[in-house]
Scaffold this active site. Structure first.
Site, PDB file in Angstrom:
ATOM      1  N   TYR A  26       6.774 -14.379 -13.158  1.00  0.00           N
ATOM      2  CA  TYR A  26       5.608 -13.562 -12.790  1.00  0.00           C
ATOM      3  C   TYR A  26       4.316 -14.248 -13.245  1.00  0.00           C
ATOM      4  CZ  TYR A  26       2.530  -9.478 -12.576  1.00  0.00           C
ATOM      5  OH  TYR A  26       1.501  -8.605 -12.311  1.00  0.00           O
ATOM      6  N   VAL A  63       4.939  -1.865   8.781  1.00  0.00           N
ATOM      7  CA  VAL A  63       6.129  -2.161   7.985  1.00  0.00           C
ATOM      8  C   VAL A  63       6.454  -3.651   8.119  1.00  0.00           C
ATOM      9  CG1 VAL A  63       8.563  -1.620   7.604  1.00  0.00           C
ATOM     10  CG2 VAL A  63       6.958   0.185   8.293  1.00  0.00           C
ATOM     11  N   SER A 102      -3.183 -11.099 -12.359  1.00  0.00           N
ATOM     12  CA  SER A 102      -2.805 -10.328 -13.546  1.00  0.00           C
ATOM     13  C   SER A 102      -3.377 -10.980 -14.790  1.00  0.00           C
ATOM     14  CB  SER A 102      -1.284 -10.274 -13.672  1.00  0.00           C
ATOM     15  OG  SER A 102      -0.917  -9.745 -14.934  1.00  0.00           O
ATOM     16  N   ALA A 118       0.807  -1.233   0.000  1.00  0.00           N
ATOM     17  CA  ALA A 118       0.000   0.000   0.000  1.00  0.00           C
ATOM     18  C   ALA A 118       0.833   1.273   0.000  1.00  0.00           C
ATOM     19  CB  ALA A 118      -0.947  -0.004   1.202  1.00  0.00           C
ATOM     20  N   ALA A 147       3.674 -17.208 -11.044  1.00  0.00           N
ATOM     21  CA  ALA A 147       3.261 -16.796  -9.694  1.00  0.00           C
ATOM     22  C   ALA A 147       1.806 -16.333  -9.696  1.00  0.00           C
ATOM     23  CB  ALA A 147       4.177 -15.683  -9.191  1.00  0.00           C
TER      24      ALA A 147
HETATM   25  N1  LIG Z   1       0.532  -2.113 -12.438  1.00  0.00           N
HETATM   26  C1  LIG Z   1       0.111  -3.007 -13.330  1.00  0.00           C
HETATM   27  O1  LIG Z   1       0.070  -2.735 -14.552  1.00  0.00           O
HETATM   28  C2  LIG Z   1      -0.361  -4.356 -12.877  1.00  0.00           C
HETATM   29  C3  LIG Z   1      -0.973  -5.212 -13.804  1.00  0.00           C
HETATM   30  C4  LIG Z   1      -1.400  -6.456 -13.376  1.00  0.00           C
HETATM   31  C5  LIG Z   1      -1.217  -6.862 -12.065  1.00  0.00           C
HETATM   32  N2  LIG Z   1      -0.603  -6.010 -11.194  1.00  0.00           N
HETATM   33  C6  LIG Z   1      -0.398  -6.493  -9.816  1.00  0.00           C
HETATM   34  O2  LIG Z   1      -1.016  -5.589  -8.931  1.00  0.00           O
HETATM   35  C7  LIG Z   1      -0.235  -5.466  -7.736  1.00  0.00           C
HETATM   36  C8  LIG Z   1       0.144  -4.011  -7.514  1.00  0.00           C
HETATM   37  O3  LIG Z   1       0.829  -3.541  -8.656  1.00  0.00           O
HETATM   38  P1  LIG Z   1       1.534  -2.099  -8.617  1.00  0.00           P
HETATM   39  O4  LIG Z   1       1.955  -1.793 -10.002  1.00  0.00           O
HETATM   40  O5  LIG Z   1       0.677  -1.169  -7.837  1.00  0.00           O
HETATM   41  O6  LIG Z   1       2.835  -2.508  -7.784  1.00  0.00           O
HETATM   42  P2  LIG Z   1       3.984  -1.545  -7.220  1.00  0.00           P
HETATM   43  O7  LIG Z   1       5.272  -2.145  -7.610  1.00  0.00           O
HETATM   44  O8  LIG Z   1       3.704  -0.132  -7.601  1.00  0.00           O
HETATM   45  O9  LIG Z   1       3.786  -1.695  -5.653  1.00  0.00           O
HETATM   46  C9  LIG Z   1       4.096  -2.901  -5.027  1.00  0.00           C
HETATM   47  C10 LIG Z   1       4.363  -2.612  -3.569  1.00  0.00           C
HETATM   48  O10 LIG Z   1       4.654  -3.862  -2.942  1.00  0.00           O
HETATM   49  C11 LIG Z   1       5.707  -3.636  -2.013  1.00  0.00           C
HETATM   50  N3  LIG Z   1       6.430  -4.891  -1.792  1.00  0.00           N
HETATM   51  C12 LIG Z   1       7.177  -5.576  -2.686  1.00  0.00           C
HETATM   52  N4  LIG Z   1       7.747  -6.633  -2.093  1.00  0.00           N
HETATM   53  C13 LIG Z   1       7.355  -6.620  -0.785  1.00  0.00           C
HETATM   54  C14 LIG Z   1       7.628  -7.438   0.342  1.00  0.00           C
HETATM   55  N5  LIG Z   1       8.446  -8.504   0.265  1.00  0.00           N
HETATM   56  N6  LIG Z   1       7.049  -7.132   1.515  1.00  0.00           N
HETATM   57  C15 LIG Z   1       6.228  -6.060   1.621  1.00  0.00           C
HETATM   58  N7  LIG Z   1       5.954  -5.224   0.593  1.00  0.00           N
HETATM   59  C16 LIG Z   1       6.514  -5.506  -0.598  1.00  0.00           C
HETATM   60  C17 LIG Z   1       6.595  -2.590  -2.669  1.00  0.00           C
HETATM   61  O11 LIG Z   1       7.403  -1.928  -1.718  1.00  0.00           O
HETATM   62  C18 LIG Z   1       5.554  -1.683  -3.322  1.00  0.00           C
HETATM   63  O12 LIG Z   1       5.180  -0.621  -2.472  1.00  0.00           O
HETATM   64  C19 LIG Z   1       0.973  -6.386  -7.918  1.00  0.00           C
HETATM   65  O13 LIG Z   1       0.727  -7.624  -7.309  1.00  0.00           O
HETATM   66  C20 LIG Z   1       1.072  -6.518  -9.421  1.00  0.00           C
HETATM   67  O14 LIG Z   1       1.703  -7.709  -9.810  1.00  0.00           O
HETATM   68  C21 LIG Z   1      -0.170  -4.771 -11.568  1.00  0.00           C
END
Ligand SMILES: NC(=O)c1ccc[n+]([C@@H]2O[C@H](COP(=O)([O-])OP(=O)(O)OC[C@H]3O[C@@H](n4cnc5c(N)ncnc54)[C@H](O)[C@@H]3O)[C@@H](O)[C@H]2O)c1
Length: 253
Positions: A159, A63, A145, A16, A162
Site C-alpha cells: 500500500y 460499474v 495517503s 464512489a 502504491a
Molecule cells: N480511509 C482512510 O483512512 C484513508 C486514508 C488514506 C488514504 N485513503 C485512500 O482514500 C481512498 C478511499 O478510501 P476509503 O477508505 O473511502 O476506501 P473504501 O475501501 O471505503 O472504498 C474503496 C472503494 O473502491 C472500490 N474498489 C476497490 N477496488 C476496485 C476496482 N478494482 N474497481 C473498481 N472499484 C474498486 C470498492 O468497491 C470501494 O467501494 C483509497 O484510495 C484509500 O487508499 C483512505
C-alpha cells in the site's frame, strides 16, 4: 476555501460506492455536477446514484473493474458519451484489506493492492486524458495517503509503495497534461472514518491516533471530500502536481 458551482460539468468518481469517494460524489452533485458513480460494487454504486437523484441531483452508476484496461476504457468512454463531456475524474478506489508489516505481507497480496491503487490510476488517466485534451479542460484528483508522505507504523508495504507511485504519477501526469488545460493533483489523508478503515483499526489503534493527532480525532470523509472538490474546481486552475495533506496535523511537511 470557496469553490463556485459545478453546474453543467460531469465528474466521474471511482470508488464512489462508499467512503471518501461517496462523500466526494455527493458533494460534487450538491454543487451542481452530474456524477458517474464508478465502482466494482454494483449495488453500492446504484445505492449512491439513486440517493443523489432522490436529493435532486443527477447521477448514474458506472460499474467497472479498474483492474481491467478494457473495462476501464469502455466505462470512461460510455460515461463521456452519455454526459457529452468529461470535466473531472476523481480516483478514490483503492485501499488495502488489512494491516500487515513488511515481513508478514503475503507475496500474493502485492499485485492486487498495487494494481487497485496505482495501475487503476494509470488506466483512468490513459482513458480520460484524450477526452479532456479534446476539450482543453480537465481536473484529475487522486487519493494518496499519509503512508506515502512519511513512515507510518504499521502500514502495509504494498500500500505504501502504491501510494508513493500515485504521487509520482500525479507529478508526471501534471507535467505531461498541463499544456492541455488539465490539472492533476493528489490528496493525502491520514486516518478517515470510513466503513473499511473502521473495520481494520482496533479501538486501541483509534485511541492512539486520536491522542497523536493535533486536532484530536480522525477525519470525516466529508473533510477529505472538501479538499478534493477544491482541486476539482475551476478556481484551482493554477494548482497542479501538488499533494494536499489533509491529516489533522498528523504529519507536517
Ligand atoms: N480511509 C482512510 O483512512 C484513508 C486514508 C488514506 C488514504 N485513503 C485512500 O482514500 C481512498 C478511499 O478510501 P476509503 O477508505 O473511502 O476506501 P473504501 O475501501 O471505503 O472504498 C474503496 C472503494 O473502491 C472500490 N474498489 C476497490 N477496488 C476496485 C476496482 N478494482 N474497481 C473498481 N472499484 C474498486 C470498492 O468497491 C470501494 O467501494 C483509497 O484510495 C484509500 O487508499 C483512505
Amino acid at each position: 476555501m470557496t469553490t463556485s458551482g459545478f453546474a453543467g460539468q460531469f465528474a466521474l468518481v471511482s470508488g464512489a460506492a462508499t467512503g471518501i469517494g461517496e462523500a466526494t460524489a455527493r458533494e460534487l452533485a450538491r454543487r451542481g455536477a452530474r456524477v458517474g458513480v464508478m465502482d466494482i460494487n454494483a449495488a453500492g454504486a446504484r445505492r449512491v446514484a439513486d440517493s443523489i437523484v432522490a436529493e435532486g441531483g443527477e447521477a448514474w452508476p458506472c460499474v467497472t473493474d479498474l483492474l481491467s484496461w478494457e473495462a476501464t476504457q469502455k466505462s470512461v468512454q460510455d460515461a463521456h458519451a452519455r454526459a457529452g463531456r468529461l470535466d473531472i475524474v476523481v480516483h478514490s478506489a483503492g485501499g488495502f484489506p488489512q494491516y500487515v508489516n513488511l515481513i508478514d505481507c503475503p507475496v500474493e497480496a502485492w499485485d492486487t493492492v498495487v494494481n487497485s491503487n496505482l495501475r487503476s490510476m494509470f488506466y483512468l488517466l490513459k482513458a480520460a486524458a484524450p477526452l479532456m485534451m479534446g476539450a482543453s479542460y480537465g481536473r484529475f484528483v487522486t487519493l494518496s495517503s499519509m503512508a506515502a508522505r512519511s513512515g507510518v507504523n504499521p502500514n502495509p508495504p504494498h500500500y505504501t509503495a502504491a501510494k508513493g507511485g500515485v504521487l509520482a504519477l500525479t507529478r508526471q501526469a501534471a507535467l505531461d497534461l498541463g499544456k492541455y488545460g488539465i490539472t492533476v493533483n493528489a490528496v493525502a489523508p491520514a486516518n478517515v472514518l470510513t466503513p473499511r478503515t473502521l473495520g481494520i483499526r482496533t479501538p486501541e489503534r483509534i485511541a492512539h491516533i486520536e491522542k497523536s493527532t493535533p486536532v484530536g480525532r480522525l477525519a470525516r470523509p466529508e473533510e477529505i471530500a472538501a479538499a478534493v472538490v477544491f482541486l476539482a474546481s475551476p478556481e484551482a486552475s493554477y494548482v497542479t502536481g501538488v499533494t494536499m495533506d489533509v491529516n489533522g496535523g498528523a504529519t507536517m511537511i
